[in-house]
Design a protein around this motif. Structure first.
Motif, PDB file in Angstrom:
ATOM      1  N   ASN A 178      -2.091  18.895  -6.953  1.00 22.03           N
ATOM      2  CA  ASN A 178      -1.496  18.011  -7.944  1.00 22.03           C
ATOM      3  C   ASN A 178      -2.531  17.503  -8.946  1.00 22.03           C
ATOM      4  N   SER A 179      -2.153  17.511 -10.209  1.00 25.60           N
ATOM      5  CA  SER A 179      -3.007  16.944 -11.250  1.00 25.60           C
ATOM      6  C   SER A 179      -3.038  15.431 -11.118  1.00 25.60           C
ATOM      7  N   LYS A 180      -3.926  14.800 -11.861  1.00 20.29           N
ATOM      8  CA  LYS A 180      -4.002  13.345 -11.862  1.00 20.29           C
ATOM      9  C   LYS A 180      -2.674  12.741 -12.299  1.00 20.29           C
ATOM     10  N   ALA A 181      -2.077  13.285 -13.346  1.00 24.79           N
ATOM     11  CA  ALA A 181      -0.820  12.750 -13.856  1.00 24.79           C
ATOM     12  C   ALA A 181       0.296  12.855 -12.826  1.00 24.79           C
ATOM     13  N   VAL A 182       0.342  13.967 -12.115  1.00 27.29           N
ATOM     14  CA  VAL A 182       1.374  14.148 -11.091  1.00 27.29           C
ATOM     15  C   VAL A 182       1.154  13.184  -9.935  1.00 27.29           C
ATOM     16  N   GLN A 183      -0.092  13.002  -9.520  1.00 24.67           N
ATOM     17  CA  GLN A 183      -0.373  12.045  -8.460  1.00 24.67           C
ATOM     18  C   GLN A 183       0.060  10.635  -8.857  1.00 24.67           C
ATOM     19  N   MET A 184      -0.229  10.248 -10.088  1.00 24.56           N
ATOM     20  CA  MET A 184       0.152   8.920 -10.564  1.00 24.56           C
ATOM     21  C   MET A 184       1.666   8.774 -10.612  1.00 24.56           C
ATOM     22  N   ARG A 185       2.347   9.819 -11.017  1.00 24.15           N
ATOM     23  CA  ARG A 185       3.812   9.773 -11.051  1.00 24.15           C
ATOM     24  C   ARG A 185       4.383   9.619  -9.649  1.00 24.15           C
ATOM     25  N   ASN A 186       3.865  10.416  -8.710  1.00 23.44           N
ATOM     26  CA  ASN A 186       4.349  10.328  -7.328  1.00 23.44           C
ATOM     27  C   ASN A 186       4.090   8.950  -6.732  1.00 23.44           C
ATOM     28  N   LEU A 187       2.885   8.432  -6.933  1.00 26.15           N
ATOM     29  CA  LEU A 187       2.549   7.110  -6.412  1.00 26.15           C
ATOM     30  C   LEU A 187       3.426   6.032  -7.039  1.00 26.15           C
ATOM     31  N   SER A 188       3.678   6.139  -8.338  1.00 23.65           N
ATOM     32  CA  SER A 188       4.485   5.129  -9.016  1.00 23.65           C
ATOM     33  C   SER A 188       5.921   5.142  -8.512  1.00 23.65           C
ATOM     34  N   ARG A 189       6.473   6.317  -8.293  1.00 21.18           N
ATOM     35  CA  ARG A 189       7.831   6.404  -7.757  1.00 21.18           C
ATOM     36  C   ARG A 189       7.898   5.798  -6.357  1.00 21.18           C
ATOM     37  N   ASN A 190       6.917   6.088  -5.553  1.00 22.40           N
ATOM     38  CA  ASN A 190       6.906   5.522  -4.211  1.00 22.40           C
ATOM     39  C   ASN A 190       6.686   4.015  -4.245  1.00 22.40           C
ATOM     40  N   THR A 250       0.851  -1.181   0.000  1.00 21.31           N
ATOM     41  CA  THR A 250       0.000   0.000   0.000  1.00 21.31           C
ATOM     42  C   THR A 250       0.888   1.232   0.000  1.00 21.31           C
ATOM     43  N   VAL A 251       0.703   2.082  -0.984  1.00 23.36           N
ATOM     44  CA  VAL A 251       1.605   3.199  -1.230  1.00 23.36           C
ATOM     45  C   VAL A 251       0.839   4.510  -1.092  1.00 23.36           C
ATOM     46  N   PHE A 252       1.410   5.435  -0.332  1.00 23.61           N
ATOM     47  CA  PHE A 252       0.837   6.763  -0.206  1.00 23.61           C
ATOM     48  C   PHE A 252       1.618   7.746  -1.051  1.00 23.61           C
ATOM     49  N   GLU A 253       0.969   8.820  -1.419  1.00 23.86           N
ATOM     50  CA  GLU A 253       1.613   9.824  -2.247  1.00 23.86           C
ATOM     51  C   GLU A 253       2.476  10.732  -1.392  1.00 23.86           C
ATOM     52  N   ARG A 254       3.675  10.979  -1.892  1.00 22.00           N
ATOM     53  CA  ARG A 254       4.471  12.091  -1.415  1.00 22.00           C
ATOM     54  C   ARG A 254       4.562  13.077  -2.558  1.00 22.00           C
ATOM     55  N   SER A 255       4.557  14.320  -2.235  1.00 25.25           N
ATOM     56  CA  SER A 255       4.477  15.323  -3.285  1.00 25.25           C
ATOM     57  C   SER A 255       5.689  16.226  -3.263  1.00 25.25           C
TER      58      SER A 255
END
Length: 200
Positions: free
Chosen positions: A152-164, A134-139
């Motif tokens: 954060n836009s949807k794309a930015v949220q997805m990028r942050n979640l994917s990196r985490n 389970t991954v939380f977003e860091r921004s």
């Protein structure tokens, strides 16, 4: 999605999501960690049946697959060991925070994935069942007060979640150093306050 799954995502998003404000920015480049003889083989991501949680923006499965593949490759693709390991990632569920959620001060995004690791030499999966993470977003921008969905836009949220997610996958791998010819506990833990792990 079952009622239990829906409630789980809701709780993770709106209660535990406060943890996401406590990490270092996802954009920071971290020094590589020792990975023994690890060499990334196939990097497979499947998101066709990903479930969007309550109060979530909808995301195209292809976008999830692209974002996660890129993040995992960026995180693990530069190791040059001599033993291929294949990583299969399944997107189980997600919440991409929306702007202006009533009565919620800091809506957060969350991603739930299941991970399988395969040994190329034996052709076998290394665990009996997938590891659920389970991954939380860091921004890169502060969302502690106004929430991820506003800043954060949807794309930015997805990028942050994917990196985490990639960071947490690496931590899971390093919890099993014997897979890569490493002695126990020689590698510092990949510690991430914006992510959590649970056995599925």
């Amino acid at each position: 999605m079952t009622f239990v799954s829906t409630m789980r995502i809701t709780v993770l998003t709106f209660i535990l999501g406060l943890l996401a404000a406590c990490g270092t920015p996802t954009g920071e480049k971290e020094p590589p960690l020792p990975m023994g003889d690890f060499l990334l083989g196939h990097n497979i991501v499947i998101a066709d049946d990903a479930q969007a949680g309550p109060l979530s923006r909808k995301a195209d499965p292809d976008d999830w697959e692209a974002a996660l593949k890129e993040a995992i490759n960026d995180r693990l693709g530069d190791y040059n060991g001599d033993h291929y390991f294949h990583i299969g990632t399944h997107v189980d569920a997600y919440v991409l925070a929306v702007p202006g959620v009533p009565m919620v001060a800091t809506p957060k995004s969350v991603l739930i994935i299941s991970v399988n690791v395969f040994d190329d030499r034996t052709g076998k999966r290394l665990t009996d069942k997938p590891k659920q993470l389970t991954v939380f977003e860091r921004s890169e921008k502060s969302t502690f007060i106004i929430g991820s969905g506003i800043r954060n836009s949807k794309a930015v949220q997805m990028r942050n979640l994917s990196r985490n997610a990639a960071r947490l996958i690496q931590r899971y791998l390093l919890e099993n150093p014997e897979w890569f010819g490493l002695p126990p506990r020689v590698v510092r833990e990949v510690d991430d306050p914006a992510a959590a792990a649970s056995n599925n």
